[in-house]
Design a protein around this motif. Structure first.
Motif, PDB file in Angstrom:
ATOM      1  N   ILE A   7      35.984  43.316  31.335  1.00  0.00           N
ATOM      2  CA  ILE A   7      34.605  43.468  31.723  1.00  0.00           C
ATOM      3  C   ILE A   7      33.625  44.041  30.761  1.00  0.00           C
ATOM      4  O   ILE A   7      33.960  45.246  30.304  1.00  0.00           O
ATOM      5  CB  ILE A   7      34.591  44.018  32.911  1.00  0.00           C
ATOM      6  CG1 ILE A   7      35.415  43.178  34.213  1.00  0.00           C
ATOM      7  CG2 ILE A   7      32.939  44.210  33.661  1.00  0.00           C
ATOM      8  CD1 ILE A   7      35.590  44.012  35.268  1.00  0.00           C
ATOM      9  N   TYR A  17      29.802  41.042  32.770  1.00  0.00           N
ATOM     10  CA  TYR A  17      30.409  39.573  32.295  1.00  0.00           C
ATOM     11  C   TYR A  17      31.979  39.846  32.313  1.00  0.00           C
ATOM     12  O   TYR A  17      32.366  41.033  32.083  1.00  0.00           O
ATOM     13  CB  TYR A  17      29.976  39.599  30.841  1.00  0.00           C
ATOM     14  CG  TYR A  17      30.526  38.295  30.092  1.00  0.00           C
ATOM     15  CD1 TYR A  17      30.260  36.994  30.687  1.00  0.00           C
ATOM     16  CD2 TYR A  17      31.825  38.670  29.560  1.00  0.00           C
ATOM     17  CE1 TYR A  17      30.749  35.772  30.060  1.00  0.00           C
ATOM     18  CE2 TYR A  17      32.390  37.294  29.186  1.00  0.00           C
ATOM     19  CZ  TYR A  17      31.752  36.036  29.206  1.00  0.00           C
ATOM     20  OH  TYR A  17      32.561  34.977  28.751  1.00  0.00           O
ATOM     21  N   ILE A  18      32.773  38.944  32.933  1.00  0.00           N
ATOM     22  CA  ILE A  18      33.901  39.005  33.216  1.00  0.00           C
ATOM     23  C   ILE A  18      34.615  37.809  32.232  1.00  0.00           C
ATOM     24  O   ILE A  18      34.067  36.601  32.380  1.00  0.00           O
ATOM     25  CB  ILE A  18      34.444  38.878  34.410  1.00  0.00           C
ATOM     26  CG1 ILE A  18      33.964  39.986  35.303  1.00  0.00           C
ATOM     27  CG2 ILE A  18      35.832  39.032  34.406  1.00  0.00           C
ATOM     28  CD1 ILE A  18      34.165  39.800  36.927  1.00  0.00           C
ATOM     29  N   GLU A  64      41.196  36.528  36.010  1.00  0.00           N
ATOM     30  CA  GLU A  64      39.797  36.746  35.805  1.00  0.00           C
ATOM     31  C   GLU A  64      39.254  35.749  36.818  1.00  0.00           C
ATOM     32  O   GLU A  64      37.975  36.295  37.496  1.00  0.00           O
ATOM     33  CB  GLU A  64      39.544  35.870  34.517  1.00  0.00           C
ATOM     34  CG  GLU A  64      38.124  35.544  34.095  1.00  0.00           C
ATOM     35  CD  GLU A  64      38.039  34.383  32.941  1.00  0.00           C
ATOM     36  OE1 GLU A  64      36.857  34.512  32.571  1.00  0.00           O
ATOM     37  OE2 GLU A  64      38.707  33.546  32.850  1.00  0.00           O
ATOM     38  N   LYS A  65      39.643  34.702  37.228  1.00  0.00           N
ATOM     39  CA  LYS A  65      38.933  33.738  38.445  1.00  0.00           C
ATOM     40  C   LYS A  65      39.095  34.709  39.744  1.00  0.00           C
ATOM     41  O   LYS A  65      37.755  34.773  40.246  1.00  0.00           O
ATOM     42  CB  LYS A  65      39.833  32.596  38.518  1.00  0.00           C
ATOM     43  CG  LYS A  65      39.557  31.685  37.490  1.00  0.00           C
ATOM     44  CD  LYS A  65      40.328  30.260  37.740  1.00  0.00           C
ATOM     45  CE  LYS A  65      39.981  29.555  36.593  1.00  0.00           C
ATOM     46  NZ  LYS A  65      40.688  28.284  36.924  1.00  0.00           N
ATOM     47  N   LYS A  68      36.277  37.361  39.174  1.00  0.00           N
ATOM     48  CA  LYS A  68      34.985  36.882  39.423  1.00  0.00           C
ATOM     49  C   LYS A  68      34.438  36.444  40.794  1.00  0.00           C
ATOM     50  O   LYS A  68      33.379  36.636  41.130  1.00  0.00           O
ATOM     51  CB  LYS A  68      34.960  35.397  38.453  1.00  0.00           C
ATOM     52  CG  LYS A  68      34.952  35.942  36.917  1.00  0.00           C
ATOM     53  CD  LYS A  68      34.650  34.481  36.376  1.00  0.00           C
ATOM     54  CE  LYS A  68      34.360  34.862  34.939  1.00  0.00           C
ATOM     55  NZ  LYS A  68      34.412  33.527  34.295  1.00  0.00           N
ATOM     56  N   ARG A  69      35.350  36.407  41.983  1.00  0.00           N
ATOM     57  CA  ARG A  69      35.210  35.971  43.049  1.00  0.00           C
ATOM     58  C   ARG A  69      34.975  37.314  44.084  1.00  0.00           C
ATOM     59  O   ARG A  69      34.438  37.088  45.190  1.00  0.00           O
ATOM     60  CB  ARG A  69      36.091  35.155  43.683  1.00  0.00           C
ATOM     61  CG  ARG A  69      36.227  33.496  43.324  1.00  0.00           C
ATOM     62  CD  ARG A  69      37.085  32.697  44.048  1.00  0.00           C
ATOM     63  NE  ARG A  69      38.420  33.284  44.010  1.00  0.00           N
ATOM     64  CZ  ARG A  69      39.775  32.675  43.422  1.00  0.00           C
ATOM     65  NH1 ARG A  69      39.315  31.808  42.543  1.00  0.00           N
ATOM     66  NH2 ARG A  69      40.754  33.282  43.695  1.00  0.00           N
ATOM     67  N   ARG A  75      33.734  45.123  42.102  1.00  0.00           N
ATOM     68  CA  ARG A  75      34.198  45.285  40.547  1.00  0.00           C
ATOM     69  C   ARG A  75      33.764  46.538  40.158  1.00  0.00           C
ATOM     70  O   ARG A  75      34.347  46.991  38.803  1.00  0.00           O
ATOM     71  CB  ARG A  75      33.276  44.013  39.804  1.00  0.00           C
ATOM     72  CG  ARG A  75      33.808  42.736  40.166  1.00  0.00           C
ATOM     73  CD  ARG A  75      32.923  41.784  39.490  1.00  0.00           C
ATOM     74  NE  ARG A  75      32.576  40.444  40.312  1.00  0.00           N
ATOM     75  CZ  ARG A  75      31.540  40.006  40.654  1.00  0.00           C
ATOM     76  NH1 ARG A  75      30.623  39.929  39.573  1.00  0.00           N
ATOM     77  NH2 ARG A  75      31.402  38.980  41.440  1.00  0.00           N
TER      78      ARG A  75
END
Length: 85
Positions: A7, A17-18, A64-65, A68-69, A75
């Motif tokens: 991150i 940003y990831i 990562e996915k 991001k959700r 986060r």
């Protein structure tokens, strides 16, 4: 092989940003030097604030996915847990 989920942030409690990479040092350098077009360059996202190592690319991409959700607050809490500054 090592893979990294990371991150980056533009500042404290600011835009995140990831990403995922197999060379964390190179990738962070590319972001800091503005060599990557797009989101990180446009929003001046240059500070590595969190990273996590994985042995398999599929694991890293899956993580990562998932991150991001997550809601934004989760986060920030993930980053603050390992990097309170």
């Amino acid at each position: 092989m090592q893979y990294w989920v990371y991150i980056l942030a533009s500042g404290p409690r600011d835009t995140l940003y990831i990403g995922v990479t197999n060379d964390l040092l190179r990738r962070v350098w590319e972001h800091r030097e503005g060599l990557t077009d797009g989101f990180t360059r446009r929003y001046a996202i240059k500070h590595l604030v969190w990273f996590e190592e994985h042995a398999e690319i599929a694991e890293a991409i899956s993580r990562e996915k998932r991150v991001k959700r997550w809601p934004r607050q989760w986060r920030y809490e993930l980053v603050a847990k390992d990097n309170p500054q």
